[in-house]
Motif scaffolding. Structure first.
Motif, PDB file in Angstrom:
ATOM      1  N   GLY A   1      38.913  38.157  46.756  1.00  0.00           N
ATOM      2  CA  GLY A   1      38.094  38.578  48.005  1.00  0.00           C
ATOM      3  C   GLY A   1      37.050  39.908  47.489  1.00  0.00           C
ATOM      4  O   GLY A   1      35.878  40.034  47.836  1.00  0.00           O
ATOM      5  N   GLY A   2      37.639  40.889  46.978  1.00  0.00           N
ATOM      6  CA  GLY A   2      37.076  41.979  46.579  1.00  0.00           C
ATOM      7  C   GLY A   2      36.072  41.630  45.504  1.00  0.00           C
ATOM      8  O   GLY A   2      35.136  42.186  45.371  1.00  0.00           O
ATOM      9  N   LEU A   3      36.370  40.674  44.645  1.00  0.00           N
ATOM     10  CA  LEU A   3      35.458  40.541  43.662  1.00  0.00           C
ATOM     11  C   LEU A   3      34.072  39.467  44.327  1.00  0.00           C
ATOM     12  O   LEU A   3      32.784  39.912  43.833  1.00  0.00           O
ATOM     13  N   LEU A   4      34.187  39.019  45.413  1.00  0.00           N
ATOM     14  CA  LEU A   4      33.256  38.529  46.243  1.00  0.00           C
ATOM     15  C   LEU A   4      32.112  39.598  46.736  1.00  0.00           C
ATOM     16  O   LEU A   4      30.864  39.563  46.659  1.00  0.00           O
ATOM     17  N   VAL A   5      32.893  40.600  47.318  1.00  0.00           N
ATOM     18  CA  VAL A   5      32.251  41.780  47.717  1.00  0.00           C
ATOM     19  C   VAL A   5      31.403  42.594  46.584  1.00  0.00           C
ATOM     20  O   VAL A   5      30.217  42.847  46.829  1.00  0.00           O
ATOM     21  N   TYR A   6      32.099  42.597  45.403  1.00  0.00           N
ATOM     22  CA  TYR A   6      31.407  43.212  44.273  1.00  0.00           C
ATOM     23  C   TYR A   6      30.186  42.463  43.670  1.00  0.00           C
ATOM     24  O   TYR A   6      29.323  42.921  43.616  1.00  0.00           O
ATOM     25  N   ARG A   7      30.315  41.145  43.735  1.00  0.00           N
ATOM     26  CA  ARG A   7      29.411  40.254  43.393  1.00  0.00           C
ATOM     27  C   ARG A   7      28.176  40.299  44.157  1.00  0.00           C
ATOM     28  O   ARG A   7      26.768  40.571  43.944  1.00  0.00           O
ATOM     29  N   SER A   8      28.366  40.422  45.582  1.00  0.00           N
ATOM     30  CA  SER A   8      27.379  40.569  46.491  1.00  0.00           C
ATOM     31  C   SER A   8      26.508  41.793  46.601  1.00  0.00           C
ATOM     32  O   SER A   8      25.258  41.848  46.555  1.00  0.00           O
ATOM     33  N   MET A   9      27.245  42.980  46.141  1.00  0.00           N
ATOM     34  CA  MET A   9      26.615  44.145  46.005  1.00  0.00           C
ATOM     35  C   MET A   9      25.944  44.447  44.789  1.00  0.00           C
ATOM     36  O   MET A   9      24.837  44.967  44.663  1.00  0.00           O
ATOM     37  N   SER A  10      26.433  43.683  43.570  1.00  0.00           N
ATOM     38  CA  SER A  10      25.590  43.815  42.318  1.00  0.00           C
ATOM     39  C   SER A  10      24.442  42.964  42.458  1.00  0.00           C
ATOM     40  O   SER A  10      23.386  43.296  41.762  1.00  0.00           O
ATOM     41  N   SER A  11      24.348  42.052  43.174  1.00  0.00           N
ATOM     42  CA  SER A  11      23.282  40.965  43.203  1.00  0.00           C
ATOM     43  C   SER A  11      22.181  41.235  44.042  1.00  0.00           C
ATOM     44  O   SER A  11      20.973  40.911  44.035  1.00  0.00           O
ATOM     45  N   ASN A  12      22.376  42.040  45.077  1.00  0.00           N
ATOM     46  CA  ASN A  12      21.755  42.422  46.308  1.00  0.00           C
ATOM     47  C   ASN A  12      21.267  43.865  46.197  1.00  0.00           C
ATOM     48  O   ASN A  12      22.211  44.685  46.560  1.00  0.00           O
ATOM     49  N   PRO A  13      20.231  44.679  45.641  1.00  0.00           N
ATOM     50  CA  PRO A  13      20.085  45.705  45.795  1.00  0.00           C
ATOM     51  C   PRO A  13      20.243  46.416  46.953  1.00  0.00           C
ATOM     52  O   PRO A  13      19.461  45.825  47.845  1.00  0.00           O
ATOM     53  N   ASN A  28      51.440  27.633  32.549  1.00  0.00           N
ATOM     54  CA  ASN A  28      50.376  28.279  33.307  1.00  0.00           C
ATOM     55  C   ASN A  28      49.313  27.983  33.012  1.00  0.00           C
ATOM     56  O   ASN A  28      48.050  28.508  33.605  1.00  0.00           O
ATOM     57  N   LEU A  29      48.977  27.082  32.401  1.00  0.00           N
ATOM     58  CA  LEU A  29      47.613  26.788  31.662  1.00  0.00           C
ATOM     59  C   LEU A  29      46.780  26.164  32.949  1.00  0.00           C
ATOM     60  O   LEU A  29      45.459  26.325  32.885  1.00  0.00           O
ATOM     61  N   GLU A  30      47.195  25.461  33.839  1.00  0.00           N
ATOM     62  CA  GLU A  30      46.209  24.976  35.008  1.00  0.00           C
ATOM     63  C   GLU A  30      45.815  25.949  35.674  1.00  0.00           C
ATOM     64  O   GLU A  30      44.496  25.914  36.136  1.00  0.00           O
ATOM     65  N   PHE A  31      46.551  26.849  36.252  1.00  0.00           N
ATOM     66  CA  PHE A  31      46.039  28.287  36.785  1.00  0.00           C
ATOM     67  C   PHE A  31      44.918  28.741  36.124  1.00  0.00           C
ATOM     68  O   PHE A  31      44.005  29.318  36.638  1.00  0.00           O
ATOM     69  N   GLU A  32      45.136  29.109  34.724  1.00  0.00           N
ATOM     70  CA  GLU A  32      44.190  29.759  34.024  1.00  0.00           C
ATOM     71  C   GLU A  32      42.886  29.034  33.935  1.00  0.00           C
ATOM     72  O   GLU A  32      41.812  29.508  33.950  1.00  0.00           O
ATOM     73  N   ILE A  33      42.952  27.640  33.885  1.00  0.00           N
ATOM     74  CA  ILE A  33      41.639  26.864  34.079  1.00  0.00           C
ATOM     75  C   ILE A  33      40.887  26.862  35.221  1.00  0.00           C
ATOM     76  O   ILE A  33      39.718  27.077  35.551  1.00  0.00           O
ATOM     77  N   ASN A  34      41.830  26.963  36.342  1.00  0.00           N
ATOM     78  CA  ASN A  34      41.221  26.926  37.540  1.00  0.00           C
ATOM     79  C   ASN A  34      40.516  28.354  38.153  1.00  0.00           C
ATOM     80  O   ASN A  34      39.277  28.385  38.403  1.00  0.00           O
ATOM     81  N   TYR A  35      41.262  29.417  37.410  1.00  0.00           N
ATOM     82  CA  TYR A  35      40.721  30.572  37.734  1.00  0.00           C
ATOM     83  C   TYR A  35      39.730  31.032  37.025  1.00  0.00           C
ATOM     84  O   TYR A  35      38.848  31.856  37.279  1.00  0.00           O
ATOM     85  N   CYS A  36      39.460  30.478  35.713  1.00  0.00           N
ATOM     86  CA  CYS A  36      38.454  30.742  34.811  1.00  0.00           C
ATOM     87  C   CYS A  36      37.085  30.143  35.441  1.00  0.00           C
ATOM     88  O   CYS A  36      35.862  30.474  35.392  1.00  0.00           O
ATOM     89  N   LYS A  37      37.486  28.793  36.079  1.00  0.00           N
ATOM     90  CA  LYS A  37      36.374  28.155  36.570  1.00  0.00           C
ATOM     91  C   LYS A  37      35.913  28.682  37.794  1.00  0.00           C
ATOM     92  O   LYS A  37      34.727  28.697  37.979  1.00  0.00           O
ATOM     93  N   TYR A  38      36.825  29.450  38.512  1.00  0.00           N
ATOM     94  CA  TYR A  38      36.271  30.214  39.675  1.00  0.00           C
ATOM     95  C   TYR A  38      35.354  31.321  39.355  1.00  0.00           C
ATOM     96  O   TYR A  38      34.354  31.686  40.021  1.00  0.00           O
ATOM     97  N   LEU A  39      35.849  31.931  38.231  1.00  0.00           N
ATOM     98  CA  LEU A  39      35.030  33.175  37.957  1.00  0.00           C
ATOM     99  C   LEU A  39      33.645  32.618  37.309  1.00  0.00           C
ATOM    100  O   LEU A  39      32.689  33.380  37.438  1.00  0.00           O
ATOM    101  N   THR A  40      33.573  31.577  36.771  1.00  0.00           N
ATOM    102  CA  THR A  40      32.422  30.899  36.395  1.00  0.00           C
ATOM    103  C   THR A  40      31.360  30.650  37.486  1.00  0.00           C
ATOM    104  O   THR A  40      30.123  30.971  37.638  1.00  0.00           O
TER     105      THR A  40
END
Length: 542
Positions: free
Chosen positions: A289-301, A231-243
């Protein structure tokens, strides 16, 4: 059988043959691909020259020179791969010879050398069957001791290379280079080059947070990893997405997830053996999807009106989970996934071989006398101190200062803590003194050592081995057995003859002993507690 045998070493050294075998297979496939590629390229170039026969001679000669240069480059690459194959095969031969060498150190091998004419023959002159041959090693043979010393050096080198955290210098490699000057064969008994590459990739993930090396490693071993349901390929892509999310490149993250992560949510893309990976991956994809919302809220006061509700939202459990996704934990998870795939690919053990051997040795020495070293800061936490105070002190020769400890490890070992087995001694029925030794907290053997002017050299209790040995089972043996041992109510064990002995050149002691014996009592020689003989129990070896 407790004696060391050749069969035991064959079993323990079996993983050492897995890595060269896998490297030979991988190198052979590289040779096949290189030959097929060169064959196709040469055929295409020759066909092109034949089809364009009307080209000027100068251009045709240039094309032929280019073809020759390509073929010379191919020969050089092929020669490098052939040398690698030879090196891997020499490693197998060296390791086989290293094991076969043990046959010279067997007890029967040494005795048979006394008479070469009868070597390998019984009284009838026939060769005995193989199963009757004695494979027990002679530990008094100095050559065998040197063999074990080399094995110990290899275990230390293996540990230092794999556990290295320095990007510029590897202590394991330096030690190997130093020892190889006197023993050149030593470098062929360990796959140091593979472990160095492994360590380099792992450090690039966990310390440098760089995905380039792990991506290259995955591409090189893609076919082999697919066979083990990696499952290494998914882990790499998932880690890159989070980056990408972390650096704020949301648009690129969305595009990347559509191209490289969306397919992992389709059950049809998984085989039956990969259903475990599908469940794990689909659960993790649901939170993108929820991570995108979280990121937008934390970056935009938000405005002051919504600041209070925003603060409450960030303190809720779901948002804490999103914050955890963007922490360094993702790099650690990718590193663990890489380790898991690496050991499966090459068929090696999950633990350091050095720790496996140390655990076996420590387990054979560990008794309930251990972990009472109150002066050692390692034992200072409350849970262990409480458990240690509840233990009694059975007889153990390894706590009498007559044995040296094992070599210490360089870095601490993180092992989950465990409760120690405890045993509460029966309450003494009679006592004539308030000696501090009667207080349970002073029952640790170190207090006895100070009274007896001895030193605790128990390797199990040493600070270096504490973390490794704390979860190991106790040894089911007694290293020294008294004649007619009796256990006093306070837990101490003595030979009964010593409790009754009155052959001491001390009038006061002689008189006291006679008085006690007439009253049916005995005195603990160390704690000076007095007990009735009827309350003493005869004990037997386990």
């Amino acid at each position: 059988m407790t004696e060391p045998t050749i069969d035991f070493h064959i079993q323990t050294h079996q993983p050492q043959f897995n890595i060269p075998t896998q490297l030979i297979k991988k190198n052979f496939k590289s040779i096949q691909k290189l030959i097929e590629k060169q064959k196709k390229q040469t055929s295409d170039e020759i066909t092109k020259i034949k089809k364009n026969s009307k080209l000027p001679t100068k251009i045709q000669l240039e094309m032929i020179r280019k073809l020759i240069n390509n073929f010379e480059t191919f020969q050089k690459k092929l020669q490098v791969l052939i040398k690698k194959d030879e090196e891997y095969r020499l490693r197998l031969v060296a390791r086989l010879e290293n094991i076969v060498q043990l046959s010279n150190y067997c007890i029967n091998g040494e005795s048979s050398n006394l008479d070469d004419q009868t070597k390998g023959k019984n009284s009838d002159g026939d060769t005995p069957p193989v199963e009757e041959t004695n494979h027990i090693l002679n530990l008094h043979n100095p050559n065998l001791i040197n063999w074990y010393r080399n094995e110990t050096n290899l275990l230390i080198i293996d540990y230092l290379i794999k556990s290295n955290t320095n990007d510029t210098e590897n202590l394991g490699l330096k030690l190997l280079e130093s020892l190889s000057k006197t023993n050149p064969k030593l470098s062929r008994l360990i796959d140091f080059d593979l472990f160095l590459d492994f360590n380099k990739v792992y450090l690039s993930i966990t310390k440098a947070h760089d995905l380039s090396l792990i991506i290259n490693w995955f591409n090189e071993n893609k076919n082999s990893l697919k066979k083990i349901n990696s499952n290494l390929e998914f882990e790499i892509n998932y880690c890159k997405y989070l980056t990408l999310i972390e650096v704020g490149d949301v648009n690129e993250a969305i595009k990347f997830s559509q191209d490289n992560l969306s397919s992992y949510g389709n059950k049809d893309n998984y085989s039956v053996e990969e259903m475990g990976n599908y469940k794990l991956n689909s659960d993790r994809l649901k939170g993108l999807g929820g991570l995108l919302v979280y990121r937008s809220m934390s970056s935009n006061p938000l405005s002051n009106m919504l600041a209070f509700s925003n603060k409450l939202m960030f303190q809720s459990q779901p948002y804490r989970e999103y914050e955890k996704l963007l922490s360094n934990q993702r790099w650690e998870d990718l590193g663990y996934c890489f380790i898991d795939n690496f050991i499966k690919l090459y068929g090696i053990t999950n633990n350091y071989p050095l720790f496996v051997y140390l655990s076996a040795g420590l387990s054979s020495l560990k008794t309930k006398s251990c972990y009472h070293n109150n002066e050692n800061t390692v034992f200072k936490d409350d849970s262990m101190e409480t458990s240690a105070l509840e233990n009694t002190v059975p007889h153990n020769d390894y706590h009498n200062g007559s044995h040296n400890g094992f070599p210490s490890t360089q870095t601490p070992i993180l092992i989950t803590s465990a409760k120690f087995n405890s045993y509460t001694a029966p309450t003494p029925t009679t006592t004539t003194t308030s000696n501090p030794l009667t207080i349970r907290k002073f029952r640790g053997p170190d207090y006895y050592y100070r009274l007896l002017h001895k030193v605790n050299n128990c390797p199990v209790c040493s600070p270096e081995m504490f973390q490794l040995s704390r979860n190991l089972p106790f040894a089911q043996l007694i290293t020294s057995i008294f004649n007619n041992p009796f256990r006093l109510p306070n837990g101490n064990i003595y030979p009964f003859d010593k409790l009754l002995s009155t052959t001491v050149n001390n009038d006061e002691y002689f008189s006291e002993q006679n008085t006690l014996l007439r009253q049916g009592q005995v005195k603990d020689p160390l704690t000076h507690e007095v007990f009735y003989i009827d309350n003493c129990i005869r004990v037997f070896p386990a």
